[in-house]
Design a protein around this motif. Structure first.
Motif, PDB file in Angstrom:
ATOM      1  N   ALA A 206     -32.969   4.101  37.023  1.00  0.00           N
ATOM      2  CA  ALA A 206     -33.748   4.147  35.773  1.00  0.00           C
ATOM      3  C   ALA A 206     -33.461   2.922  34.915  1.00  0.00           C
ATOM      4  CB  ALA A 206     -33.421   5.432  35.004  1.00  0.00           C
ATOM      5  N   ARG A 207     -32.203   2.524  34.871  1.00  0.00           N
ATOM      6  CA  ARG A 207     -31.836   1.338  34.084  1.00  0.00           C
ATOM      7  C   ARG A 207     -32.411   0.069  34.726  1.00  0.00           C
ATOM      8  NH1 ARG A 207     -28.358   1.734  30.243  1.00  0.00           N
ATOM      9  NH2 ARG A 207     -27.840  -0.477  30.422  1.00  0.00           N
ATOM     10  N   ARG A 208     -32.323  -0.006  36.036  1.00  0.00           N
ATOM     11  CA  ARG A 208     -32.762  -1.235  36.719  1.00  0.00           C
ATOM     12  C   ARG A 208     -34.269  -1.437  36.607  1.00  0.00           C
ATOM     13  NH1 ARG A 208     -30.793  -1.713  42.647  1.00  0.00           N
ATOM     14  NH2 ARG A 208     -31.173  -3.929  42.339  1.00  0.00           N
ATOM     15  N   VAL A 209     -35.042  -0.383  36.787  1.00  0.00           N
ATOM     16  CA  VAL A 209     -36.497  -0.591  36.688  1.00  0.00           C
ATOM     17  C   VAL A 209     -36.898  -0.956  35.262  1.00  0.00           C
ATOM     18  CG1 VAL A 209     -37.203   0.777  38.689  1.00  0.00           C
ATOM     19  CG2 VAL A 209     -36.964   1.910  36.461  1.00  0.00           C
ATOM     20  N   THR A 210     -36.140  -0.464  34.292  1.00  0.00           N
ATOM     21  CA  THR A 210     -36.437  -0.812  32.901  1.00  0.00           C
ATOM     22  C   THR A 210     -36.258  -2.316  32.685  1.00  0.00           C
ATOM     23  OG1 THR A 210     -35.746   1.381  32.176  1.00  0.00           O
ATOM     24  CG2 THR A 210     -35.819  -0.343  30.499  1.00  0.00           C
ATOM     25  N   ALA A 211     -35.154  -2.850  33.197  1.00  0.00           N
ATOM     26  CA  ALA A 211     -34.929  -4.296  33.058  1.00  0.00           C
ATOM     27  C   ALA A 211     -35.950  -5.072  33.883  1.00  0.00           C
ATOM     28  CB  ALA A 211     -33.509  -4.647  33.507  1.00  0.00           C
ATOM     29  N   TYR A 212     -36.119  -4.650  35.111  1.00  0.00           N
ATOM     30  CA  TYR A 212     -36.947  -5.382  36.080  1.00  0.00           C
ATOM     31  C   TYR A 212     -38.396  -5.504  35.607  1.00  0.00           C
ATOM     32  CZ  TYR A 212     -38.792  -6.527  40.776  1.00  0.00           C
ATOM     33  OH  TYR A 212     -39.393  -7.118  41.853  1.00  0.00           O
ATOM     34  N   PHE A 213     -38.924  -4.437  35.022  1.00  0.00           N
ATOM     35  CA  PHE A 213     -40.331  -4.456  34.627  1.00  0.00           C
ATOM     36  C   PHE A 213     -40.576  -4.729  33.147  1.00  0.00           C
ATOM     37  CE2 PHE A 213     -40.799  -1.969  38.586  1.00  0.00           C
ATOM     38  CZ  PHE A 213     -41.732  -2.791  39.215  1.00  0.00           C
ATOM     39  N   HIS A 214     -39.577  -4.484  32.310  1.00  0.00           N
ATOM     40  CA  HIS A 214     -39.890  -4.504  30.879  1.00  0.00           C
ATOM     41  C   HIS A 214     -39.100  -5.498  30.050  1.00  0.00           C
ATOM     42  CE1 HIS A 214     -42.464  -1.149  31.666  1.00  0.00           C
ATOM     43  NE2 HIS A 214     -41.468  -0.486  32.220  1.00  0.00           N
ATOM     44  N   ILE A 215     -38.059  -6.100  30.593  1.00  0.00           N
ATOM     45  CA  ILE A 215     -37.355  -7.108  29.789  1.00  0.00           C
ATOM     46  C   ILE A 215     -38.017  -8.464  30.043  1.00  0.00           C
ATOM     47  CG2 ILE A 215     -35.175  -8.300  29.387  1.00  0.00           C
ATOM     48  CD1 ILE A 215     -33.708  -5.794  29.698  1.00  0.00           C
ATOM     49  N   ARG A 216     -38.735  -8.948  29.042  1.00  0.00           N
ATOM     50  CA  ARG A 216     -39.442 -10.229  29.127  1.00  0.00           C
ATOM     51  C   ARG A 216     -39.185 -10.997  27.840  1.00  0.00           C
ATOM     52  NH1 ARG A 216     -39.458  -8.701  33.447  1.00  0.00           N
ATOM     53  NH2 ARG A 216     -41.154  -8.417  34.956  1.00  0.00           N
TER      54      ARG A 216
END
Lengths: 209, 542
Positions: free
Chosen positions: A178-188
């Motif tokens: 859950a943490r990784r997909v948040t960074a991968y898709f949403h941290i820009r």
């Protein structure tokens, strides 16, 4: 305030009776008494999750799951160190999730057991960091990955919750997913992207001689 | 002998929370402060190496002891040992090792990663402060380079630093692509804090759990790849071919007490530092496994080392209560605005000076009687967390959850009472000489992360180590994978161990001690009968 004036306490660690100052952690107590301890020792600061112990305190029948470097010995305490369990059977690559619309579908495929949670609370009860593990799994199943991930900020991947789960959910790996997909898709971050663009254009040269 | 300080209870009575305290001003004669108080300058700390490539160089005597120790194994131990083959062998399961392994594997190399304990058991997981990258609009890679060189007293390898600072922003992107989170502002931009001795806000972070967040993401990436991980498997010797190139390593297993020869076309050593040797008797912030193993392995194979007399003592190690002595409190707390106070409640150094100067100033206050004394030779100075919270309400809870946990374990309410700190052994500034791909002077042997030297000069700034491990881990992984495509396996041996023994004998050095150390003395590894299987040939040795 010196250690000399402190009382010694008696504990049993892995079947060995030990007399040591009460300010010591279970690992320090073993070393203090002269016993070797190589495995199940790590950072000694409570962030690596290596030193998993089961603890029973004097006068109690309850067994708790704790981290050996964080647990100070108490009179009559019984402690046993656990061997590290096998890794999770779930595997995935973030790269195979093409875009963020598909995360929930991939999650169901990667962690099919998460949906079977029977709310036994075993994961939450066993967490030495007090994380609302079961709630995290529930949020992830609903696709609320950012919220789920936030619950796992303190997770040290000790795997207690994995051991406790009768459905083989691997809740800690759900949390990290859950943490990784948040960074991968949403941290820009625009400040980072702008800097990368300047570097790409060859601005910001460095004098390296 | 240091002068008696101010008793703890008296100093605590004299302490009160204040919004303003007079700054200490610039350090007068910084060189003099270092020479008088920095532990690198303690008389008698260095000896001259008598064996190996660096013969004649100054080296800390504790490090010299392991560099010039006998090997743990000889040919007899390898009789019947299993033999494995791979393209790239990575030794070490921290951030540098994982980054190298991931990049090498994605480039198509077969990779084995071997680690002494578990994957992720490392100093990386304990890192708190953050990772440097010049991202802010007023900042540049050039400024990052200049700051790094200045803080290191111009003893760094400029080319290495130039590569690292240029990599900085892309390292952050790469980490996000692995799934690592950073603290962001309300627009989603990366928040940056300032490291001591630097000219811009340049440290990206995740609370005071930056290393934990990085390590759990990298561990998850590695375990979900085709990298084969051997845990509880310390390397005890490197393998060499007829030309003296590196050709793999001898791995010992703490699970089945056997040795395995792993033949590799390239070996990447990422074993970290040496804090658990407690250089100069200091407590340490380091992981249990930080015993300098990689330095010993590389040195024996002929790799050159540098700056073997230079170590970092982090200014804010907890010193009371005693059972937590040495535990790190991130520099981020000072970066956020916390003061350091002596027993008289005065600031005595710019809290954001370089670490070597801040630590030396703390040691000076304690030596000259202005420290706080707990008895039994425990002394320190205050880290004024209540003052920080008063000036910036909510900062502790929002930015420093790990520190709050530490306060709870210490039984100290850090909202109302300052913490007692004292320098803690934190980092090995020197290490194996490398080039911009992480190659050592021995062909096919790479060294990355804390085990390598040349980047930090005589003193490291906060956040440059997390940057270094990913920057050079990726460089070494890519280079090793590319080179290994065109190579075959060759005949390998531990012939270099015989050379070492000959040299030791000729230099009339003692041969009792064996290296690498693998574990700190307190763990009593050498007496642990569980591991007798790994020592079965030792008695018969001449």
């Amino acid at each position: 305030m010196s250690e000399k004036t402190e009382n010694l306490v008696k504990v049993t660690i892995d079947g060995k009776e030990i007399l040591a100052p009460g300010k010591l952690s279970t690992i320090q107590a073993l070393w203090h008494a002269g016993y070797p301890r190589v495995k199940s020792v790590g950072c000694l600061e409570g962030v690596c999750g290596s030193c998993r112990i089961m603890v029973r305190r004097a006068g109690s029948t309850d067994v708790t799951m704790e981290l050996g470097c964080q647990t100070l010995i108490e009179e009559g305490m019984e402690v046993s160190f656990l061997v590290f369990p096998t890794p999770s059977h779930h595997t995935y690559e973030l790269g195979e999730i093409r875009n963020s619309w598909e995360v929930q579908a991939h999650f169901s495929r990667i962690f099919p057991e998460a949906d079977h949670c029977r709310n036994c609370h075993g994961c939450t009860v066993s967490c030495p960091k007090g994380i609302q593990v079961e709630r995290g799994v529930e949020l992830a199943v609903k696709g609320r990955f950012r919220e789920a991930g936030e619950l796992f900020v303190e997770c040290v991947m000790c795997n207690f919750c994995m051991t406790a789960c009768p459905e083989f959910i691997a809740p800690n790996h759900v949390g990290i997913f859950a943490r990784r997909v948040t960074a991968y898709f949403h941290i820009r971050p625009s400040n980072l992207i702008n800097r990368l663009e300047k570097l790409r254009r060859g601005e910001l040269q460095i004098r390296d001689q | 002998m240091a002068m008696q300080g101010i008793p703890y209870s008296e100093a605590l009575r004299n302490y009160s929370v204040k919004t303003f305290r007079e700054p200490a001003g610039e350090v007068q004669e910084p060189e003099q402060l270092l020479r008088s108080f920095h532990p690198d300058y303690y008389p008698g700390t260095t000896v001259t190496l008598r064996v190996g490539v660096n013969r004649g160089d100054a080296c800390h005597h504790q490090l010299a002891e392991v560099l010039q120790a006998d090997a743990r194994i000889d040919e007899a131990d390898l009789a019947g040992a299993a033999i494995r083959e791979t393209d790239v062998l990575v030794i070490g399961g921290g951030g540098a090792g994982c980054a190298a392994a991931l990049v090498a594997a994605r480039a198509g190399a077969r990779v084995i990663l071997t680690t002494k304990l578990r994957l992720g058991d490392s100093n990386t997981v304990m890192a708190e402060g953050g990772i440097q990258a010049s991202i802010e609009k007023d900042d540049t890679p050039q400024m990052h380079l200049d700051d790094t060189l200045r803080a290191g007293h111009y003893r760094s390898d400029r080319r290495l630093v130039a590569r690292m600072v240029a990599d900085g922003p892309d390292v952050i992107r790469w980490l996000i692509q692995q799934g690592m989170q950073f603290d962001l502002d309300k627009y989603g931009d990366i928040l940056l804090r300032r490291a001591g001795g630097t000219s811009a806000n340049r440290v990206a972070y995740y609370r005071d759990y930056t290393g934990l967040e990085m390590m759990r993401v990298l561990r998850e990436s590695v375990t979900n790849s085709n990298i084969e991980v051997l845990d509880y498997s310390p390397a005890v010797e490197l393998l060499s071919n007829e030309e003296g190139h590196c050709g793999g390593a001898v791995i010992s297993s703490l699970k089945d007490y056997s040795y395995t020869l792993v033949k590799a076309k390239a070996v990447i050593v990422a074993t970290g530092g040496i804090g658990r040797m407690h250089i100069n008797g200091f407590p340490t912030s380091n992981h249990f496994g930080a015993t300098g193993d990689g330095l010993v392995l590389a040195y024996r194979l002929g790799a050159g080392l540098r700056d073997l007399d230079s170590f970092q003592y982090h200014p804010s190690g907890l010193t009371w209560p005693q059972h937590l002595a040495g535990t790190l409190i991130t520099e981020g707390v000072r970066s956020a605005g916390a003061y350091i106070l002596n027993g008289q409640g005065e600031r005595f150094v710019d809290e954001l000076e370089t670490r070597d100067l801040v630590s030396s100033a703390i040691l000076r206050e304690c030596a000259e009687g202005r420290g706080v004394e707990v008895g039994d030779d425990i002394r320190g100075v205050w880290l004024d967390t209540p003052g920080l919270e008063l000036r910036n309400p909510g900062t502790l809870a929002a930015r420093f959850p790990k520190l709050i946990q530490l306060g709870k374990r210490s039984g100290i309410d850090l909202y109302h009472q300052p913490l007692l700190i004292y320098p803690t052994l934190h980092y090995q500034n020197g290490g194996v000489v490398i080039d911009e791909n992480g190659c050592s002077s021995v062909p096919r042997l790479y060294c990355v992360g804390e085990v390598s030297g040349g980047i930090h000069g005589k003193n490291r700034i906060m956040g440059n180590s997390l940057l270094e491990i990913i920057s050079f881990g990726r460089r070494a992984g890519a280079h090793a994978a590319e080179k290994s495509h065109r190579r075959g396996h060759k005949k390998v041996s531990i012939e270099h161990v015989s050379n070492l023994r000959r040299e030791l004998t000729l230099a009339e050095m003692p041969m009792e001690k064996q290296g690498p150390a693998l574990f700190p003395e307190c763990a009593k590894f050498e007496n642990d009968s569980d591991y007798d299987g790994l020592r079965r040939n030792r008695k018969g040795r001449p």
